[in-house]
Write a protein that holds these residues in place. Sequence first.
Motif, PDB file in Angstrom:
ATOM      1  N   UNK A  66       0.763  -1.011  -0.055  1.00 57.46           N
ATOM      2  CA  UNK A  66       0.082  -0.009   0.078  1.00 57.46           C
ATOM      3  C   UNK A  66       0.938   1.198   0.073  1.00 57.46           C
ATOM      4  N   UNK A  67       0.385   2.014  -0.618  1.00 58.24           N
ATOM      5  CA  UNK A  67       1.407   3.373  -1.037  1.00 58.24           C
ATOM      6  C   UNK A  67       0.500   4.592  -0.685  1.00 58.24           C
ATOM      7  N   UNK A  68       1.149   5.505  -0.128  1.00 52.87           N
ATOM      8  CA  UNK A  68       0.389   6.910   0.399  1.00 52.87           C
ATOM      9  C   UNK A  68       0.765   7.675  -0.842  1.00 52.87           C
ATOM     10  N   UNK A  69      -0.394   8.272  -1.575  1.00 54.42           N
ATOM     11  CA  UNK A  69      -0.363   8.944  -2.784  1.00 54.42           C
ATOM     12  C   UNK A  69      -0.660  10.442  -2.481  1.00 54.42           C
ATOM     13  N   UNK A  70       0.206  11.365  -3.016  1.00 55.01           N
ATOM     14  CA  UNK A  70       0.146  12.780  -2.837  1.00 55.01           C
ATOM     15  C   UNK A  70      -0.142  13.470  -4.174  1.00 55.01           C
ATOM     16  N   UNK A  71      -1.203  14.148  -4.653  1.00 56.28           N
ATOM     17  CA  UNK A  71      -1.191  15.019  -5.721  1.00 56.28           C
ATOM     18  C   UNK A  71      -1.149  16.458  -5.347  1.00 56.28           C
ATOM     19  N   UNK A  72      -0.129  16.964  -5.504  1.00 53.87           N
ATOM     20  CA  UNK A  72       0.142  18.429  -4.775  1.00 53.87           C
ATOM     21  C   UNK A  72      -0.711  19.321  -5.798  1.00 53.87           C
ATOM     22  N   UNK A  73      -1.473  20.247  -5.182  1.00 53.53           N
ATOM     23  CA  UNK A  73      -2.194  21.198  -6.194  1.00 53.53           C
ATOM     24  C   UNK A  73      -1.123  22.197  -6.966  1.00 53.53           C
ATOM     25  N   UNK A  74      -0.517  23.180  -5.788  1.00 56.52           N
ATOM     26  CA  UNK A  74       0.521  23.996  -6.341  1.00 56.52           C
ATOM     27  C   UNK A  74       0.945  24.841  -4.970  1.00 56.52           C
ATOM     28  N   UNK A  75       2.167  25.072  -4.929  1.00 55.12           N
ATOM     29  CA  UNK A  75       2.560  26.085  -3.816  1.00 55.12           C
ATOM     30  C   UNK A  75       3.271  27.122  -4.671  1.00 55.12           C
ATOM     31  N   UNK A  76       3.074  27.206  -5.782  1.00 58.74           N
ATOM     32  CA  UNK A  76       3.777  28.302  -6.526  1.00 58.74           C
ATOM     33  C   UNK A  76       3.642  29.674  -6.275  1.00 58.74           C
ATOM     34  N   UNK A  77       4.283  30.729  -5.838  1.00 57.18           N
ATOM     35  CA  UNK A  77       3.837  32.122  -5.893  1.00 57.18           C
ATOM     36  C   UNK A  77       4.105  32.564  -7.247  1.00 57.18           C
ATOM     37  N   UNK A  78       3.014  32.862  -7.970  1.00 54.55           N
ATOM     38  CA  UNK A  78       3.147  33.375  -9.207  1.00 54.55           C
ATOM     39  C   UNK A  78       3.842  35.017  -9.143  1.00 54.55           C
ATOM     40  N   UNK A  79       4.621  35.283 -10.369  1.00 52.32           N
ATOM     41  CA  UNK A  79       5.210  36.471 -10.363  1.00 52.32           C
ATOM     42  C   UNK A  79       4.554  37.818 -10.056  1.00 52.32           C
ATOM     43  N   UNK A  80       3.234  37.673 -10.358  1.00 49.92           N
ATOM     44  CA  UNK A  80       2.266  39.123 -10.162  1.00 49.92           C
ATOM     45  C   UNK A  80       1.748  39.011  -8.993  1.00 49.92           C
ATOM     46  N   UNK A  81       2.046  37.912  -8.040  1.00 48.84           N
ATOM     47  CA  UNK A  81       1.322  38.138  -6.653  1.00 48.84           C
ATOM     48  C   UNK A  81       1.692  38.729  -5.647  1.00 48.84           C
ATOM     49  N   UNK A  82       1.057  39.468  -4.796  1.00 46.20           N
ATOM     50  CA  UNK A  82       1.586  40.156  -3.795  1.00 46.20           C
ATOM     51  C   UNK A  82       1.080  39.647  -2.497  1.00 46.20           C
ATOM     52  N   UNK A  83       2.104  39.301  -1.463  1.00 42.61           N
ATOM     53  CA  UNK A  83       1.845  38.396  -0.261  1.00 42.61           C
ATOM     54  C   UNK A  83       1.358  39.511   0.876  1.00 42.61           C
ATOM     55  N   UNK A  84       2.126  40.579   0.689  1.00 44.09           N
ATOM     56  CA  UNK A  84       1.903  41.395   2.097  1.00 44.09           C
ATOM     57  C   UNK A  84       0.928  42.548   1.982  1.00 44.09           C
ATOM     58  N   UNK A  85      -0.169  42.454   2.755  1.00 45.35           N
ATOM     59  CA  UNK A  85      -1.116  43.560   2.668  1.00 45.35           C
ATOM     60  C   UNK A  85      -0.934  44.881   3.192  1.00 45.35           C
ATOM     61  N   UNK A  86      -0.853  45.916   2.252  1.00 42.13           N
ATOM     62  CA  UNK A  86      -0.493  47.194   2.842  1.00 42.13           C
ATOM     63  C   UNK A  86      -1.452  48.125   2.083  1.00 42.13           C
ATOM     64  N   UNK A  87      -1.796  49.277   2.938  1.00 39.78           N
ATOM     65  CA  UNK A  87      -2.837  50.119   2.440  1.00 39.78           C
ATOM     66  C   UNK A  87      -2.834  50.719   1.219  1.00 39.78           C
TER      67      UNK A  87
END
Length: 291
Positions: free
Chosen positions: A187-208
């Motif tokens: 028996x094998x545990x199988x993981x299908x990763x969605x994605x953890x990529x931060x796209x280059x146009x993403x902004x992570x920190x919320x500033x006013x």
Amino acid sequence: MKSRIVSAIQCVLFALAILMVIPTAAVAQANDLGRNMNQPVPPFHIIGNIYYVGASDITSYLIVTPAGDILLDGGFVETAPQIEANIQKLGFKLKDVKFILNSHAHLDHAGGISEMKHATGAKFVAMDQDVAALTAGTAFPAAMPDRVIHDNDTVTVGAVTMTAHLTPGHTRGCTTWTTVARDGVKRYNVVFVGSATVLPNYKLIDLPNAPATYPGIQADYEKTFRVLRSLPCDVFLASHGSFYSLVDKRSVMSKNSAQNPFIDPWGYQAYILRAEAAFQKELQNEQSPAK
Ligand SMILES: [Zn+2]
């Protein structure tokens, strides 16, 4: 390195296409880079009851059971006919697909779902937080859910259960699916990763003056890395072949190696480390931008 740059460029193009809300027909046309990831390739057996039915890098998986099958991801609009042909080449029937699942609501993974629903009659299962993007009908043909799920919900056909782990950030409802594959007595545990990529146009920190891509995106990515680290993984699969060296592993597999190359727990851990390092680097860049 080259492939990482290429995939970063690809991601920007997809994200732009999604954000710009251009009419469906225009966006659904794969650009040159998209076409490159969308080359037809022969389907093959991965392990146990899991088969590869996707394109060269845009993945799609068929999980088969005597009671019916499950399809994970529909690729681009242009990938759907490849997936249909691949399922049939393996000797399986489109009408046996009972459920269609999705890794996340981007046009390279959800673009073909509407067509796959039509071709199979299967029920489409969608993560609650991605429903708005899946049904908007702007970046790709609307994929209307038959069932809306939440974190840790399951989809079962016969003796096979797929579990949905909400791994948000890349999209609000980005989902990592897990199951157990049986190969003989193993028996094998199988993981299908969605994605953890931060796209280059993403902004992570919320500033006013510079709002984040969406409120809470940074905490969402942090949750995602915690969840990915917590999942037991023997067989590492994902929404893009490049995340888990699909091309190399497939070539090893075709040489009849004694060890199945898709059994790769260390590759899974290395992927999480790479993705988290890229996320931390992006955070640092936003905190103190390079002068
Ligand atoms: Zn994506």
